[in-house]
Design a protein around this motif. Structure first.
Motif, mmCIF file in Angstrom:
data_model
loop_
_atom_site.group_PDB
_atom_site.id
_atom_site.type_symbol
_atom_site.label_atom_id
_atom_site.label_comp_id
_atom_site.label_asym_id
_atom_site.label_seq_id
_atom_site.Cartn_x
_atom_site.Cartn_y
_atom_site.Cartn_z
ATOM 1 N N ALA A 1 0.824 -1.193 -0.004
ATOM 2 C CA ALA A 1 0.020 -0.208 0.047
ATOM 3 C C ALA A 1 0.857 1.220 -0.143
ATOM 4 C CB ALA A 1 -0.898 0.265 1.198
ATOM 5 N N ALA A 2 1.877 1.378 0.847
ATOM 6 C CA ALA A 2 2.809 2.380 0.937
ATOM 7 C C ALA A 2 3.566 2.675 -0.404
ATOM 8 C CB ALA A 2 3.751 2.279 2.092
ATOM 9 N N MET B 1 12.019 9.002 9.527
ATOM 10 C CA MET B 1 12.096 7.380 9.388
ATOM 11 C C MET B 1 11.760 7.007 7.877
ATOM 12 S SD MET B 1 10.179 4.206 10.796
ATOM 13 C CE MET B 1 11.139 4.360 12.433
ATOM 14 N N ASN B 2 12.646 6.242 7.094
ATOM 15 C CA ASN B 2 12.488 5.812 5.943
ATOM 16 C C ASN B 2 11.129 5.030 5.691
ATOM 17 O OD1 ASN B 2 12.768 3.286 4.043
ATOM 18 N ND2 ASN B 2 14.480 4.787 3.267
ATOM 19 N N ARG B 3 10.286 5.263 4.494
ATOM 20 C CA ARG B 3 9.090 4.643 4.408
ATOM 21 C C ARG B 3 9.154 3.230 4.578
ATOM 22 N NH1 ARG B 3 7.864 7.658 0.820
ATOM 23 N NH2 ARG B 3 6.147 8.769 1.913
ATOM 24 N N ALA B 4 10.015 2.736 3.736
ATOM 25 C CA ALA B 4 10.349 0.936 3.549
ATOM 26 C C ALA B 4 10.638 0.653 5.059
ATOM 27 C CB ALA B 4 11.425 0.757 2.628
ATOM 28 N N ASP B 5 11.244 1.450 5.856
ATOM 29 C CA ASP B 5 11.916 0.757 7.330
ATOM 30 C C ASP B 5 10.453 0.877 8.094
ATOM 31 O OD1 ASP B 5 14.302 0.493 6.346
ATOM 32 O OD2 ASP B 5 14.812 2.224 7.131
ATOM 33 N N LEU B 6 9.662 1.996 7.782
ATOM 34 C CA LEU B 6 8.639 1.969 8.794
ATOM 35 C C LEU B 6 7.507 0.919 8.372
ATOM 36 C CD1 LEU B 6 6.351 3.421 10.560
ATOM 37 C CD2 LEU B 6 5.393 4.712 8.429
ATOM 38 N N TRP B 7 7.235 0.728 7.255
ATOM 39 C CA TRP B 7 6.091 -0.354 6.924
ATOM 40 C C TRP B 7 6.849 -1.699 7.110
ATOM 41 C CZ3 TRP B 7 1.931 1.191 7.976
ATOM 42 C CH2 TRP B 7 1.479 2.697 7.596
ATOM 43 N N ASN B 8 7.961 -2.139 6.893
ATOM 44 C CA ASN B 8 8.553 -3.379 7.294
ATOM 45 C C ASN B 8 8.663 -3.588 8.685
ATOM 46 O OD1 ASN B 8 9.413 -4.943 4.895
ATOM 47 N ND2 ASN B 8 10.597 -3.053 4.480
ATOM 48 N N LYS B 9 8.580 -2.454 9.613
ATOM 49 C CA LYS B 9 8.453 -2.590 10.952
ATOM 50 C C LYS B 9 7.172 -2.951 11.453
ATOM 51 C CE LYS B 9 12.641 -0.262 12.024
ATOM 52 N NZ LYS B 9 13.195 0.677 13.043
ATOM 53 N N VAL B 10 6.320 -2.252 10.733
ATOM 54 C CA VAL B 10 4.722 -2.506 11.213
ATOM 55 C C VAL B 10 4.519 -3.952 10.754
ATOM 56 C CG1 VAL B 10 2.490 -2.124 10.275
ATOM 57 C CG2 VAL B 10 3.859 -0.098 10.885
ATOM 58 N N GLU B 11 4.851 -4.537 9.601
ATOM 59 C CA GLU B 11 4.569 -5.855 9.127
ATOM 60 C C GLU B 11 5.114 -6.949 9.854
ATOM 61 O OE1 GLU B 11 2.580 -7.093 6.785
ATOM 62 O OE2 GLU B 11 1.925 -5.164 6.017
ATOM 63 N N ALA B 12 6.432 -6.707 10.575
ATOM 64 C CA ALA B 12 7.149 -7.804 11.525
ATOM 65 C C ALA B 12 6.408 -7.764 12.880
ATOM 66 C CB ALA B 12 8.554 -7.096 11.514
#
Length: 183
Positions: free
Chosen positions: A22-23, A61-72
């Motif tokens: 989505a992001a 925060m980098n967008r990819a880092d943010l949403w990968n942390k959310v998913e994890a």
């Protein structure tokens, strides 16, 4: 004449969706989903005129880092991993005024409550109404603090909360138009 639009939906794994996809799509970016290994590459997508991530307590925060942390952080296979709002941006405002409107709204309504807001501003499509300036706002479903993500805040799911956000968007849009000399 300015048009009002404020829609809400969720990003849920039970619907086969992910926050990384989505992001990436909304921001026209390339994000590798570290949980699944999928590559979401929307760098050729046109129409994204601006994007920003707004964190509680400032910082970046980098967008990819943010949403990968959310998913994890979300362990369940049917987890709701994000919330999304799509809002119409008044065509009567210039780009800078639109950015200020949506950023200030997100700060007051979401970020000050502990959510992270990932905002992507889109220009009107090549076909259709040339006044269709809009923004996609992806939000975390969990509060984030100095130690990372906390528990889900179920208060954010209340109908009254959504109604309050819709009213606030109408009020903020009207005030922005008034400040810029529009009725």
């Amino acid at each position: 004449m300015a048009v009002y639009h404020f829609s809400a939906k969720t990003v849920s794994r039970s619907a086969g969706r992910s926050s990384t996809a989505a992001a990436a799509y909304r921001s026209g970016a390339r994000i590798v989903d570290e949980r699944t290994g999928e590559i979401h590459d929307y760098t050729r997508k046109s129409g994204v005129v601006d994007s920003l991530v707004v964190l509680p307590h400032g910082g970046t925060m980098n967008r990819a880092d943010l949403w990968n942390k959310v998913e994890a952080h979300h362990k369940r296979g049917d987890a709701t991993v994000a919330r999304e709002f799509v809002v119409a941006l008044p065509a009567e405002l210039d780009h800078g005024q639109r950015v200020e409107l949506v950023r200030d709204f997100c700060q007051r309504q979401f970020v000050d409550r502990g959510m992270v807001a990932d905002i992507a501003l889109h220009a009107p499509g090549r076909e259709g109404d040339d006044r269709n300036h809009h923004a996609h706002i992806l939000l975390t479903t969990r509060e984030i603090g100095p130690e990372g993500f906390g528990a889900k805040n179920r208060d954010w799911n209340a109908v009254e909360m959504l109604e309050g956000w819709r009213e606030a968007w109408a009020r903020d849009s009207n005030r922005a138009l008034e400040r810029c000399g529009h009725e």
